[in-house]
Structure formats: C-alpha cells, structure tokens
Design an enzyme around this catalytic site. Structure first.
Site, PDB file in Angstrom:
ATOM      1  N   TRP A 152     -38.947 -51.495  67.154  1.00  0.00           N
ATOM      2  CA  TRP A 152     -39.788 -51.768  68.325  1.00  0.00           C
ATOM      3  C   TRP A 152     -40.042 -53.253  68.557  1.00  0.00           C
ATOM      4  CZ3 TRP A 152     -43.557 -54.525  66.163  1.00  0.00           C
ATOM      5  CH2 TRP A 152     -43.894 -54.249  64.829  1.00  0.00           C
TER       6      TRP A 152
ATOM      7  N   PRO B   6     -33.842 -45.293  70.160  1.00  0.00           N
ATOM      8  CA  PRO B   6     -34.777 -46.425  70.092  1.00  0.00           C
ATOM      9  C   PRO B   6     -36.046 -46.025  69.352  1.00  0.00           C
ATOM     10  CG  PRO B   6     -34.919 -45.364  72.242  1.00  0.00           C
ATOM     11  CD  PRO B   6     -33.864 -44.610  71.462  1.00  0.00           C
ATOM     12  N   ALA B   7     -36.855 -47.007  69.006  1.00  0.00           N
ATOM     13  CA  ALA B   7     -38.151 -46.709  68.376  1.00  0.00           C
ATOM     14  C   ALA B   7     -39.029 -45.969  69.385  1.00  0.00           C
ATOM     15  CB  ALA B   7     -38.816 -48.007  67.938  1.00  0.00           C
TER      16      ALA B   7
ATOM     17  N   SER C  15     -36.761 -51.274  58.968  1.00  0.00           N
ATOM     18  CA  SER C  15     -37.303 -51.625  57.655  1.00  0.00           C
ATOM     19  C   SER C  15     -36.304 -51.283  56.544  1.00  0.00           C
ATOM     20  CB  SER C  15     -38.600 -50.850  57.420  1.00  0.00           C
ATOM     21  OG  SER C  15     -38.315 -49.463  57.429  1.00  0.00           O
TER      22      SER C  15
ATOM     23  N   GLU D  77     -29.397 -53.926  59.333  1.00  0.00           N
ATOM     24  CA  GLU D  77     -30.132 -55.185  59.559  1.00  0.00           C
ATOM     25  C   GLU D  77     -31.572 -54.875  59.198  1.00  0.00           C
ATOM     26  OE1 GLU D  77     -28.995 -58.100  60.384  1.00  0.00           O
ATOM     27  OE2 GLU D  77     -26.947 -57.596  60.972  1.00  0.00           O
TER      28      GLU D  77
ATOM     29  N   CYS E  66     -38.303 -60.349  62.074  1.00  0.00           N
ATOM     30  CA  CYS E  66     -37.648 -60.349  60.766  1.00  0.00           C
ATOM     31  C   CYS E  66     -37.364 -61.761  60.272  1.00  0.00           C
ATOM     32  CB  CYS E  66     -36.351 -59.549  60.837  1.00  0.00           C
ATOM     33  SG  CYS E  66     -35.199 -60.170  62.056  1.00  0.00           S
TER      34      CYS E  66
HETATM   35  N1  LIG Z   1     -32.589 -57.841  60.197  1.00  0.00           N
HETATM   36  C1  LIG Z   1     -32.797 -57.717  61.505  1.00  0.00           C
HETATM   37  O1  LIG Z   1     -31.982 -58.094  62.336  1.00  0.00           O
HETATM   38  C2  LIG Z   1     -34.073 -57.096  61.998  1.00  0.00           C
HETATM   39  C3  LIG Z   1     -34.394 -57.207  63.351  1.00  0.00           C
HETATM   40  C4  LIG Z   1     -35.552 -56.608  63.821  1.00  0.00           C
HETATM   41  C5  LIG Z   1     -36.379 -55.903  62.953  1.00  0.00           C
HETATM   42  N2  LIG Z   1     -36.043 -55.816  61.650  1.00  0.00           N
HETATM   43  C6  LIG Z   1     -36.923 -55.113  60.716  1.00  0.00           C
HETATM   44  O2  LIG Z   1     -37.465 -53.930  61.311  1.00  0.00           O
HETATM   45  C7  LIG Z   1     -38.724 -53.634  60.734  1.00  0.00           C
HETATM   46  C8  LIG Z   1     -39.740 -53.360  61.812  1.00  0.00           C
HETATM   47  O3  LIG Z   1     -39.307 -52.392  62.682  1.00  0.00           O
HETATM   48  P1  LIG Z   1     -39.810 -50.865  62.596  1.00  0.00           P
HETATM   49  O4  LIG Z   1     -41.209 -50.790  62.101  1.00  0.00           O
HETATM   50  O5  LIG Z   1     -39.469 -50.234  63.904  1.00  0.00           O
HETATM   51  O6  LIG Z   1     -38.870 -50.297  61.455  1.00  0.00           O
HETATM   52  P2  LIG Z   1     -38.717 -48.778  60.985  1.00  0.00           P
HETATM   53  O7  LIG Z   1     -37.754 -48.797  59.878  1.00  0.00           O
HETATM   54  O8  LIG Z   1     -40.010 -48.110  60.773  1.00  0.00           O
HETATM   55  O9  LIG Z   1     -38.074 -48.070  62.268  1.00  0.00           O
HETATM   56  C9  LIG Z   1     -36.820 -48.442  62.769  1.00  0.00           C
HETATM   57  C10 LIG Z   1     -36.188 -47.246  63.448  1.00  0.00           C
HETATM   58  O10 LIG Z   1     -36.061 -46.182  62.515  1.00  0.00           O
HETATM   59  C11 LIG Z   1     -36.728 -45.024  62.998  1.00  0.00           C
HETATM   60  N3  LIG Z   1     -37.362 -44.348  61.856  1.00  0.00           N
HETATM   61  C12 LIG Z   1     -38.586 -44.536  61.369  1.00  0.00           C
HETATM   62  N4  LIG Z   1     -38.822 -43.737  60.331  1.00  0.00           N
HETATM   63  C13 LIG Z   1     -37.698 -43.015  60.136  1.00  0.00           C
HETATM   64  C14 LIG Z   1     -37.313 -42.018  59.207  1.00  0.00           C
HETATM   65  N5  LIG Z   1     -38.129 -41.599  58.267  1.00  0.00           N
HETATM   66  N6  LIG Z   1     -36.070 -41.520  59.294  1.00  0.00           N
HETATM   67  C15 LIG Z   1     -35.238 -41.977  60.241  1.00  0.00           C
HETATM   68  N7  LIG Z   1     -35.557 -42.884  61.172  1.00  0.00           N
HETATM   69  C16 LIG Z   1     -36.768 -43.421  61.113  1.00  0.00           C
HETATM   70  C17 LIG Z   1     -37.747 -45.536  63.988  1.00  0.00           C
HETATM   71  O11 LIG Z   1     -38.096 -44.538  64.925  1.00  0.00           O
HETATM   72  C18 LIG Z   1     -36.997 -46.692  64.608  1.00  0.00           C
HETATM   73  O12 LIG Z   1     -36.115 -46.246  65.607  1.00  0.00           O
HETATM   74  C19 LIG Z   1     -39.065 -54.852  59.913  1.00  0.00           C
HETATM   75  O13 LIG Z   1     -38.823 -54.594  58.558  1.00  0.00           O
HETATM   76  C20 LIG Z   1     -38.123 -55.926  60.422  1.00  0.00           C
HETATM   77  O14 LIG Z   1     -37.843 -56.966  59.538  1.00  0.00           O
HETATM   78  C21 LIG Z   1     -34.913 -56.389  61.147  1.00  0.00           C
HETATM   79  N1  LIG Z   2     -35.573 -62.503  65.883  1.00  0.00           N
HETATM   80  C1  LIG Z   2     -34.598 -61.598  65.369  1.00  0.00           C
HETATM   81  C2  LIG Z   2     -35.012 -60.174  65.398  1.00  0.00           C
HETATM   82  C3  LIG Z   2     -35.799 -59.888  64.184  1.00  0.00           C
HETATM   83  O1  LIG Z   2     -36.837 -59.241  64.203  1.00  0.00           O
HETATM   84  C4  LIG Z   2     -33.289 -61.800  66.090  1.00  0.00           C
HETATM   85  O2  LIG Z   2     -33.085 -62.832  66.687  1.00  0.00           O
HETATM   86  O3  LIG Z   2     -32.441 -60.939  66.008  1.00  0.00           O
END
Ligand SMILES: NC(=O)c1ccc[n+]([C@@H]2O[C@H](COP(=O)([O-])OP(=O)(O)OC[C@H]3O[C@@H](n4cnc5c(N)ncnc54)[C@H](O)[C@@H]3O)[C@@H](O)[C@H]2O)c1
Ligand SMILES: N[C@@H](CC=O)C(=O)O
Length: 497
Positions: free
Chosen positions: A164, A189-190, A242, A263, A297
């Site tokens: 999200w 999507p989230a 996550s 990611e 992130c």
């Molecule tokens: N490395 C990157 O490029 C990057 C970019 C953006 C966000 N992030 C990471 O994303 C996290 C924040 O986003 P978030 O809170 O939406 O993450 P999240 O892992 O809770 O959710 C991500 C997605 O997974 C789904 N999901 C949640 N629980 C699930 C389950 N039990 N089984 C299957 N799917 C499930 C969610 O609905 C969502 O679509 C942070 O850790 C952040 O660092 C990483």
């Molecule tokens: N800022 C990052 C998203 C991480 O949360 C990106 O540029 O992809």
C-alpha cells in the site's frame, strides 16, 4: 454496491474510480457478495468499497490470462511497445486524478502522489522500450557443423502482489516489465489501496491492452495469494511487501517451482562521516527519513553519525524536523500525511516506548500534537542501540533513531547488524572512506551523498532478507523471460560455426 460520492466527485474523470475487480476486460462483482470498505487514512472515512472475489473467480482470472497469453506473446515487441506507450501517455494525461485517488486512499501529500504517478509512468515507458531489446546470443559452437544460440521467451503468466505504500509505482515497475516481455499479469493490490490499481486497469483498457493481459483481482489476501501461488499455470510471482509475507509466499510457490522475485523490507543505515558539514548531512537525513511519513522501504532507519559531529548533527536534525508540517495530504504545505491505519500508529508508539525504556533519549516528538487518530508526529531518538526494536525492525513510521560511532570499522559492523540488506546511505567526501564503505556494506543499493537513488534505469533490489532479484534497469525484464538454448545440428560444413 454504493458508489462513493467523495472520490468520484473529486475527479475530473470519475470513470477512473472503480469499485469492481477487473478480469478479462470486464468489471467484476464478487459472486459471494463479500466486500470490504476502503478508508481515507487522514479522516478515517470510507471512500469506497471493493468486492472480494471467490476462489473460482480467481481461477477465472487465470483462465483469462491463459487465453490472452497466446495472442499477447505472438505480437511483435514493437507492437507491444506501442500499446504500453499509449498506456504511458494516458497515465501522464490523468496524472492529477491518479494523484488524487492515491492521496485519498494512501494519505501521502498530493505533491508526493503526483511524483509517484510520474515515477510509476516512467517504468511503463522504460519497459515499453526495453521489450524491443530482449536479445538472445550467438554461441561459438564446439559441436561440428552446428549453430548454437539462445532465444528469450516470455516465462508465462505472472502474478503480482503489491503493497500500500506505493500503490501505483510498485505495480507498474512489475507489470510493464512482464507485459513488455509478453507475459499477461494478474495483480493483487493491497486491500488498503486498491483504487490506484483499478484506475491503472481502466487506463490499460483505454490504451488498447487486450482483455486478459492486465487483470486486477481483489479479495482476502491470504486466500487469494494461496490460489495464485499454487496455480500451475502461473509461472512467475513478483511480490513487494514485508519480509514476513515474502517468506510465506516463497514457501507457497515451492509446490509449483515458480520463478519468484521478492522486493521486501529494508532497515537502511544512514552513515555520516567525520568530514561532513553536520547541517548538510542533517538536511539530507531528514529527507531520507520522512518521505511518505517514513513508510518507505528506503527510509533511513538507523542514523549513524561520527562522534565528532554527533551533537551538532542532532541539533540541526531537530531544527529541520520541527519545521515539518503534519496534516491531511490534500492540504497544501503538508510534508507528512497520516500513517496507513491505527495499527501502524500503535506499532510506532510501541517502538518509541521500547527505545526509551532501554535507555534512548527522546529529543523531540510530542504525540499530543498529532492532528488525528492515524497521525504520528515525527520522533527523534538518540542513543539507540542494537537491543532496541527501533534498530532491529523496519519501523515504517516517522521515527528517527540516531547513534554515535567512533571509526569506520565500528560503523560498518553497526550498519550490517541486521537481517535486511536493501539500501544504505553514505555521507562523506573522503573518497577512500566512500570506496571502503561501498565495498563493505551488505546492501543491494548504496547511495553516496544523494537521497534520491531510484528510477527506471536502476537495478532496484536487496540482498539478505530484503529480497530476491532486481526490478527496473536493463535486467528488470529478465525476471519475466526464459532463456531457450538451441543447437542446430547437421548443417553441413559451416565455416567458423
Ligand atoms: N523492496 C521494495 O521495493 C519495497 C517497496 C515497497 C514496500 N516494501 C515493503 O513492504 C512493506 C509494507 O507494505 P505492506 O504492509 O503492504 O506489506 P505486506 O507484506 O503486509 O503486504 C503486501 C501484500 O501482501 C498481501 N498480504 C498480506 N498478508 C498476506 C498473507 N498472509 N498472505 C498473502 N498475502 C498477504 C497484502 O494484501 C499486500 O497485497 C514494508 O516491509 C516495505 O519495506 C518493499
Ligand atoms: N521508494 C521505493 C519504494 C519503497 O517503499 C521505490 O522507489 O521503489
């Protein structure tokens, strides 16, 4: 289903606001009648509703993608490029509406949302072009009278599961790469931010992307993800989110041996060398910490400052932080919007309490000043240590933890003391120190003297438990391509083959 007045009234093109899933080119209800409300995190008001699809409807999305695959992969790369560029043009043309949708569902300030639309669109243009450069190789043959080489072919249907915090760019960085490679996509999507994804679907349709190539499914996350991960016909999973959920999905994909790109979370160190002007470094650190209210992130999580300039740095940081305005992202002059929901506020408070109880000093951050239930005022903690949650966990909130170090060896050990390895920042003008840190830091991305590090040409991704694979750049499309080796034998005497 009730159509939200708030959101559609706020748009110049109300058809960009959709409250249905998008499967096989059709807007779809949930057959079981299940639905979920989507809230504006700034006000707590429901801005719309989405259906939850049933298991058979998720499978129908796979049927649709499977049928579309035959034609989509058969197009020439330049034909797919044209359609993706049409999508890019529409994203640009509707930037303002897309940004409004994003601010309403995610909370980030409108200028940041506009920036994300630009950022997200830039991946569509990048991969539209990269699709024309998926070259194979000619291999000098070791077999008499044979020609050897490789072809690049699409891997197949890709499932894309996204978070999200960047509701649009995290989809386009995956979807454009997959679609340019010839793969249809199913996006999940989230649940907090589905409307940006659905607006992308509306614009994909207008751009002439054929039915079944870009699908958006909605539903209970664990239920939908389990079906997608277990589906034999889906050949690739790309997940951003996550580390906890990433691990789960990796396990779920093992049964069908999918190509998996992850990611995941970050816990970025921000290292400030002794030669730095403390004010310059503090301004950069504030920028690297508080974008998207710390829900990024790449956010600077652990700020490691050389002891000789630590106190001056903290003073400048606190001064700059005090100038940040917290409020509804739709209002002008707001720097930090709300956190995504109340649980995120509670988690941030727990992290701050934990740090204080273990000896950190709260320099600034009065939560009584928060303008609403989902808001968290920026916090500055000093004296943070590895025993604290603020050090060990990705706080994903506007909480900055600072600590002093005495030499390069110590700061390298501190910076690497985490299971994460996404991004690190280094601020120093000493070229020897830059090179030493650059090589020693266990991170997929290291940014030296720059807060901004991302963009379409960049191989974005982490090491350790921050992920697998890279998005963007010249290798991002490889996540969706297979290499097919060929050997053409019995060609007769082929000179130099
Ligand atoms: N490395 C990157 O490029 C990057 C970019 C953006 C966000 N992030 C990471 O994303 C996290 C924040 O986003 P978030 O809170 O939406 O993450 P999240 O892992 O809770 O959710 C991500 C997605 O997974 C789904 N999901 C949640 N629980 C699930 C389950 N039990 N089984 C299957 N799917 C499930 C969610 O609905 C969502 O679509 C942070 O850790 C952040 O660092 C990483
Ligand atoms: N800022 C990052 C998203 C991480 O949360 C990106 O540029 O992809």
């Amino acid at each position: 289903m009730k159509l939200s007045k708030t959101l559609s009234n706020a748009l110049s093109d109300p058809r960009l606001f959709r409250e249905h899933a998008y499967v096989d080119g059709k807007w779809t209800h949930g057959d079981g009648g299940r639905e979920a409300a989507v809230f504006d995190p700034a006000t707590g008001e429901a801005i719309g509703h989405i259906p939850w699809l049933e298991a058979h409807q998720i499978r129908e999305a796979v049927d649709a993608a499977d049928a579309a695959y035959v034609h989509w992969r058969a197009l020439r790369a330049d034909e797919r490029c044209e359609r993706l560029l049409a999508w890019y043009d529409l994203l640009q043309a509707h930037r303002e509406d897309l940004a409004t949708i994003m601010t309403l569902e995610q909370g980030k300030p409108l200028p940041d949302a506009r920036g994300e639309v630009e950022y997200g669109a830039s991946f569509v243009r990048w991969f539209a072009e990269e699709g024309k450069r998926t070259f194979g190789e000619t291999i000098p043959s070791h077999i008499p009278n044979a020609a050897l080489g490789t072809l690049k072919e699409p891997v197949g249907i890709a499932a894309l599961i996204t978070p999200w915090n960047f509701p649009l760019a995290m989809i386009t960085r995956k979807a454009a790469a997959a679609m340019a490679a010839g793969c249809p996509v199913i996006v999940k999507p989230a649940g907090e931010t589905p409307f940006s994804a659905l607006a992308l679907a509306e614009l994909a349709e207008r751009a002439g992307i054929p039915a079944g190539v870009f699908n958006v499914v909605l539903g209970e996350p664990a239920e939908v993800s389990k079906i997608l991960c277990g589906e034999e016909r889906i050949k690739a999973l790309s997940f951003t989110g996550s580390t906890r959920v990433g691990r789960l999905l990796l396990e779920q994909c093992a049964g069908t041996v999918k190509r998996v790109s992850l990611e995941l979370g970050g816990n970025a160190p921000f290292i400030v060398g002794p030669d730095m002007d403390p004010r310059e470094a503090a301004l950069a650190a504030v920028a690297a910490k508080f974008q998207t209210a710390g829900q990024d992130c790449l956010a600077a999580n652990r700020i490691l400052v050389h002891e000789s300039i630590h106190d001056a740095f903290v003073e400048h940081f606190a001064e700059r932080m005090a100038a940040l305005t917290v409020g509804n992202g739709l209002e002008s002059e707001v720097d930090l919007g709300p956190l995504i929901h109340r649980q995120a506020v509670d988690k941030a408070a727990a992290i701050v309490d934990d740090a204080i109880s273990r000896g950190a000093t709260l320099v600034a951050g009065d939560q009584n000043a928060a303008p609403g239930r989902n808001f968290f005022m920026p916090v500055l903690l000093t004296g943070v240590t590895p025993q604290m949650m603020v050090w060990r966990e990705e706080n994903f909130a506007p909480v900055a933890g600072v600590t002093a170090y005495s030499d390069d060896e110590e700061v390298i050990a501190m910076a690497n003391d985490t299971e994460y390895g996404l991004a690190a920042y280094v601020y120093t003008h000493d070229i020897r120190r830059i090179w030493k840190l650059l090589r020693a830091l266990e991170y997929g991305m290291v940014s030296v003297n720059s807060v901004k590090m991302t963009g379409p040409p960049v191989p974005f991704g982490g090491v350790k438990q921050s992920g697998l694979g890279r998005e963007g750049g010249i290798t991002g499309i490889d996540e969706y391509l297979e290499t097919k080796y060929y050997c053409l034998g019995a060609l007769g005497s082929v000179s130099g083959s």
